[in-house]
Scaffold this motif. Structure first.
Motif, PDB file in Angstrom:
ATOM      1  N   ALA A   1       5.409  -6.929 -43.429  1.00 55.25           N
ATOM      2  CA  ALA A   1       4.192  -7.516 -42.862  1.00 55.25           C
ATOM      3  C   ALA A   1       3.793  -8.754 -43.651  1.00 55.25           C
ATOM      4  N   PHE A   2       3.323  -9.758 -42.914  1.00 57.28           N
ATOM      5  CA  PHE A   2       2.894 -11.031 -43.498  1.00 57.28           C
ATOM      6  C   PHE A   2       1.481 -11.317 -43.023  1.00 57.28           C
ATOM      7  N   VAL A   3       0.539 -11.343 -43.960  1.00 56.31           N
ATOM      8  CA  VAL A   3      -0.875 -11.525 -43.636  1.00 56.31           C
ATOM      9  C   VAL A   3      -1.418 -12.670 -44.468  1.00 56.31           C
ATOM     10  N   MET A   4      -1.834 -13.744 -43.828  1.00 58.79           N
ATOM     11  CA  MET A   4      -2.398 -14.896 -44.519  1.00 58.79           C
ATOM     12  C   MET A   4      -3.743 -15.280 -43.922  1.00 58.79           C
ATOM     13  N   ASP A   5      -4.588 -15.879 -44.763  1.00 55.24           N
ATOM     14  CA  ASP A   5      -5.841 -16.526 -44.374  1.00 55.24           C
ATOM     15  C   ASP A   5      -6.630 -15.753 -43.319  1.00 55.24           C
ATOM     16  N   THR A   6      -7.344 -14.749 -43.784  1.00 54.13           N
ATOM     17  CA  THR A   6      -8.115 -13.926 -42.871  1.00 54.13           C
ATOM     18  C   THR A   6      -9.198 -13.156 -43.623  1.00 54.13           C
ATOM     19  N   ARG A   7     -10.255 -12.844 -42.917  1.00 55.24           N
ATOM     20  CA  ARG A   7     -11.195 -11.841 -43.397  1.00 55.24           C
ATOM     21  C   ARG A   7     -10.619 -10.472 -43.043  1.00 55.24           C
ATOM     22  N   LEU A   8     -11.208  -9.413 -43.552  1.00 47.36           N
ATOM     23  CA  LEU A   8     -10.810  -8.077 -43.105  1.00 47.36           C
ATOM     24  C   LEU A   8     -11.096  -7.953 -41.606  1.00 47.36           C
ATOM     25  N   CYS A   9     -10.107  -7.453 -40.868  1.00 47.66           N
ATOM     26  CA  CYS A   9     -10.262  -7.263 -39.427  1.00 47.66           C
ATOM     27  C   CYS A   9      -9.221  -6.238 -38.979  1.00 47.66           C
ATOM     28  N   ASP A  10      -9.293  -5.818 -37.734  1.00 44.91           N
ATOM     29  CA  ASP A  10      -8.353  -4.817 -37.224  1.00 44.91           C
ATOM     30  C   ASP A  10      -6.908  -5.289 -37.352  1.00 44.91           C
ATOM     31  N   GLY A  11      -6.667  -6.578 -37.109  1.00 48.64           N
ATOM     32  CA  GLY A  11      -5.306  -7.092 -37.163  1.00 48.64           C
ATOM     33  C   GLY A  11      -4.660  -6.909 -38.520  1.00 48.64           C
ATOM     34  N   VAL A  12      -5.437  -7.045 -39.579  1.00 48.32           N
ATOM     35  CA  VAL A  12      -4.897  -6.872 -40.930  1.00 48.32           C
ATOM     36  C   VAL A  12      -4.344  -5.465 -41.094  1.00 48.32           C
ATOM     37  N   PHE A  13      -5.119  -4.482 -40.695  1.00 45.94           N
ATOM     38  CA  PHE A  13      -4.696  -3.089 -40.869  1.00 45.94           C
ATOM     39  C   PHE A  13      -3.538  -2.741 -39.938  1.00 45.94           C
ATOM     40  N   GLU A  14      -3.542  -3.286 -38.740  1.00 47.35           N
ATOM     41  CA  GLU A  14      -2.439  -3.029 -37.806  1.00 47.35           C
ATOM     42  C   GLU A  14      -1.122  -3.573 -38.349  1.00 47.35           C
TER      43      GLU A  14
END
Length: 309
Positions: A202-215
């Motif tokens: 998984a690659f997660v950049m530039d975001t607040r906590l949100c559903d997409g992060v956990f998914e």
């Protein structure tokens, strides 16, 4: 080979030790280049990464520290005579910016770059590597994170095969058809194998906590996630659409991540180990504070039951 080659770990402003973003995931025959920021082409040389190893370019969004390396990389594909198509994924809302980056200067284009803009969350590609999935993140501009999901398979058990009298070409038939006739008996695949869970990145950049992060992070064997700020600046993180190291650790803990890679550090912090300490407050697994021109192995497979959680 399955490993992450870290090309850059800085955020908006690069430093003497941290280039803008850039991450190449080697995944068997695939090479996925995520968020090539300014200077990525040169970082590839330092890391020993050839342009021919790139099969996909995945942009999370169009802030400069995540995309200004695109012109150099695209031109290098042609300069080096890369023969295979390279697919580019990016938020469709930024198509105008990608067009500018792709044709930023005069060059003789010979490589085949296939644009595949991301319009909606969901599966965006499928191949021998498995499925490539995009999820929407929470940032001031449209941003997507990416997840690579290998399909579940089965691992053959030699002792069981021998006990059941399955050998030679019959083993291949059993794998292919799900059953085989041996000595007048029907042997099912489940009797001579066990589930083998596919790996996930998984690659997660530039975001607040949100559903997409956990998914995206769910059951990831390797999670690369931004941790731009420390908790003392949590209000700034929320204002500008970023995560803190503590939040990254929380995500890893709640999602059953195996190896957590922290990156995208603000230049305001001189001591990177502070990010590890904050993430470790909630996540007890392996934590890597990413550094430029480093290699991080995808963890080896684990038993299916443990992975399924």
């Amino acid at each position: 080979m399955r490993e992450l080659v870290v090309l850059g770990t800085g955020s908006q402003v690069p430093t003497r030790t941290r280039n803008h973003n850039g991450y190449l995931l080697r995944w068997d025959g695939e090479g996925l280049l995520f968020d090539p920021g300014e200077g990525t082409q040169r970082q590839m040389l330092f890391a020993g990464v050839a342009a021919s190893s790139i099969t996909r370019i995945c942009l999370s969004h169009f802030h400069g520290d995540h995309c200004l390396g695109v012109p150099g990389v695209v031109q290098r594909l042609s300069l080096d005579g890369v023969r295979h198509p390279v697919v580019a994924h990016y938020p469709a809302s930024g198509a105008e910016y990608f067009a500018r980056l792709r044709h930023a200067s005069v060059f003789h284009e010979t490589a085949e770059l296939v644009e595949s803009p991301v319009t909606e969350p969901g599966e965006i590609a499928r191949g021998a590597f498995g499925r490539l999935v995009a999820r929407r993140l929470s940032h001031p501009v449209e941003s997507f994170g990416y997840q690579l999901v290998e399909p579940d398979t089965r691992r053959m058990l030699p002792d069981q095969l021998a006990a059941l009298g399955v050998r030679g070409q019959a083993v291949g038939q059993l794998q292919r058809d799900g059953f085989v006739e041996v000595g007048g008996r029907r042997v099912e695949l489940s009797a001579a194998s066990e589930p083998r869970r596919g790996q996930r990145f998984a690659f997660v950049m530039d975001t607040r906590l949100c559903d997409g992060v956990f998914e995206l992070a769910e059951h990831a064997d390797l999670l690369v996630i931004e941790s731009t700020f420390l908790s003392a600046d949590a209000a700034l993180a929320t204002e500008y659409g970023h995560l803190t190291a503590a939040q990254a650790g929380r995500v890893a803990a709640e999602c059953g991540v195996r190896k957590l890679v922290l990156s995208h550090f603000s230049q305001r912090y001189p001591a990177p180990e502070a990010f590890r300490a904050e993430a470790a407050g909630s996540f007890g697994g392996e934590i890597v504070v990413a550094s430029d021109i480093s290699r991080i192995a995808v963890p080896s497979r684990r038993p299916y039951r443990a992975a399924a959680g």
